[in-house]
Design an enzyme around this catalytic site. Sequence first.
Site, PDB file in Angstrom:
ATOM      1  N   GLU A 157       0.794  -1.227   0.000  1.00 24.37           N
ATOM      2  CA  GLU A 157       0.000   0.000   0.000  1.00 24.37           C
ATOM      3  C   GLU A 157       0.831   1.284   0.000  1.00 24.37           C
ATOM      4  O   GLU A 157       0.822   2.048   0.989  1.00 24.37           O
ATOM      5  CB  GLU A 157      -0.968   0.009   1.188  1.00 24.37           C
ATOM      6  CG  GLU A 157      -1.931  -1.166   1.188  1.00 24.37           C
ATOM      7  CD  GLU A 157      -3.014  -1.073   2.247  1.00 24.37           C
ATOM      8  OE1 GLU A 157      -2.933  -0.202   3.123  1.00 24.37           O
ATOM      9  OE2 GLU A 157      -3.966  -1.878   2.191  1.00 24.37           O
TER      10      GLU A 157
ATOM     11  N   GLU B 196      -5.241  -8.591   0.690  1.00 25.70           N
ATOM     12  CA  GLU B 196      -5.838  -8.287   1.999  1.00 25.70           C
ATOM     13  C   GLU B 196      -7.324  -8.034   1.819  1.00 25.70           C
ATOM     14  O   GLU B 196      -7.736  -7.410   0.840  1.00 25.70           O
ATOM     15  CB  GLU B 196      -5.240  -7.021   2.644  1.00 25.70           C
ATOM     16  CG  GLU B 196      -3.884  -7.205   3.244  1.00 25.70           C
ATOM     17  CD  GLU B 196      -3.354  -5.930   3.908  1.00 25.70           C
ATOM     18  OE1 GLU B 196      -4.162  -5.135   4.434  1.00 25.70           O
ATOM     19  OE2 GLU B 196      -2.129  -5.748   3.879  1.00 25.70           O
TER      20      GLU B 196
HETATM   21  C1  FCB Z   1      -4.387  -2.182   5.585  1.00 24.73           C
HETATM   22  C2  FCB Z   1      -2.992  -2.482   6.060  1.00 24.73           C
HETATM   23  C3  FCB Z   1      -2.914  -3.558   7.109  1.00 24.73           C
HETATM   24  C4  FCB Z   1      -4.048  -3.449   8.116  1.00 24.73           C
HETATM   25  C5  FCB Z   1      -5.370  -3.344   7.401  1.00 24.73           C
HETATM   26  C6  FCB Z   1      -6.553  -3.291   8.323  1.00 24.73           C
HETATM   27  O1  FCB Z   1      -4.444  -0.905   5.058  1.00 24.73           O
HETATM   28  O2  FCB Z   1      -2.202  -2.890   4.962  1.00 24.73           O
HETATM   29  O3  FCB Z   1      -1.651  -3.503   7.717  1.00 24.73           O
HETATM   30  O4  FCB Z   1      -3.814  -2.403   8.958  1.00 24.73           O
HETATM   31  O5  FCB Z   1      -5.382  -2.214   6.571  1.00 24.73           O
END
Ligand code: FCB
Length: 457
Positions: free
Chosen positions: A178, A364
Amino acid sequence: MKTPIFKDLPMTLRRADFSDDFVWGVSTSSYQIEGAATLDGRVPSIWDTFSATAGKVRDGSTGAVACDHYHRWEQDLDLAQSMGLNAYRFSIAWPRIFNGVDAEPNAKGLEFYSKLVDGMLARGLQPWCTLYHWDLPQYLQDQGGWENRATISAYLHYVDVVTRHLGDRVRHWITHNEPWCTAMHGNWDGMHAPGKRSLPLALQVCHHVMVSHGRAVALIRANVADAQVGIALSLHPIHAASASAEDQAAVQRHDGLRNRWFLDPLYGRGYPAQVLELVGEDAPRIEAGDMEAIAAPLDFLGVNYYFPEVVRDAPEHYPLRSAIIHPEGRERTAFGWEVAPQGMVELLARIARDYPTGPLYITENGSTYEDQVSADGSIDDVQRRDYLIRHLAAMRDAIAAGGNIRGYFAWSLLDNFEWAEGYLRRFGLTYIDYATQERTLKHSGHWYSAFLHGAQN
Ligand code: FCB
């Protein structure tokens, strides 16, 4: 513990609905789980400094102990294996590997990750290694951090050492997690380490992070036979607050910095002209060869999907002249993030339509709710379970519609240090009792496990 009952599933979903070689993982990151902040030669990261600064983390906590994964990693990998996963995404803490600019690599730091990777392989978990998940060594921040081009060279040296060391066992590499958050939360809104507030600074940081990504690609390929290299981006569908032409135009501008600022240069199109025009003199300084470096071909794109954003025209807001709004009546997690599985379908289709990404992985996806521990010790997090099921079903739909999606990593295996929210936000499929470090698989974790073991729901 209660035996979980899955009779009340909102829909039918089976692992067999996905291909046999589909990658099923959980995602974690070093600073959020490891703890052991001063052990075995680890030096401070920008997150140690930031979280120790009063007022930066909501509950005043730090990652100094976190889930104590540094000592409990075997138990954690056992848990991941018992759930029926075939992959595990983790990140390397750069401050465990180097303690200064001209330092030799720290053998103890490398040994920890070497053991961890061996532990994954022994348990049938394919290691997916993220090289940068926000824990920049503080000694580099002291020299300007990602604003300083020299940090690109330091990163490449670190990547070289790590990939030489683990490249005989790790094939899947994610250069950065990110970059939007690294750059913008870290340097524009100041919500994350190092906590600066300047748009031109954030854009320069972003550019250097992206150049470091691109230049790392060839290096990883040189060190790792048959490497699979990608990046994990936080991407969002952007919706208009209304059908007005002004709000529709605001969507384009907002999308320009949120999504296209990353996707366009990765796929050889340079930074979006519209955004460059809006930011004017605040645009990053770009050196010859930078954009070619950023466009290094990748083997996959990692998509971190959490929520869509709704924006309206806001002429008073520099530079995008857009504002995020939070419409009433939408389903939201405890964080206020909109729950929108359909948004994932839309996002994946848009990426595939607009960019030649090759395979996509959801690197994620997850949710935070106020977990309650029952008298018998179980955690009946039905909402998190339903969030998971609905997003897996959305992914199935996206694949059925022709999407080239090859894997899914749930965020996260464990409750952990959720950055500026500290321990107030639990995203785990496993509950952590921070007083005892006891791990308890939540109802959602039991569901994921039953699904992965082929349960007929
Ligand atoms: C993302 C992050 C991860 C975690 C999630 C909830 O943005 O990459 O580390 O904090 O959110």
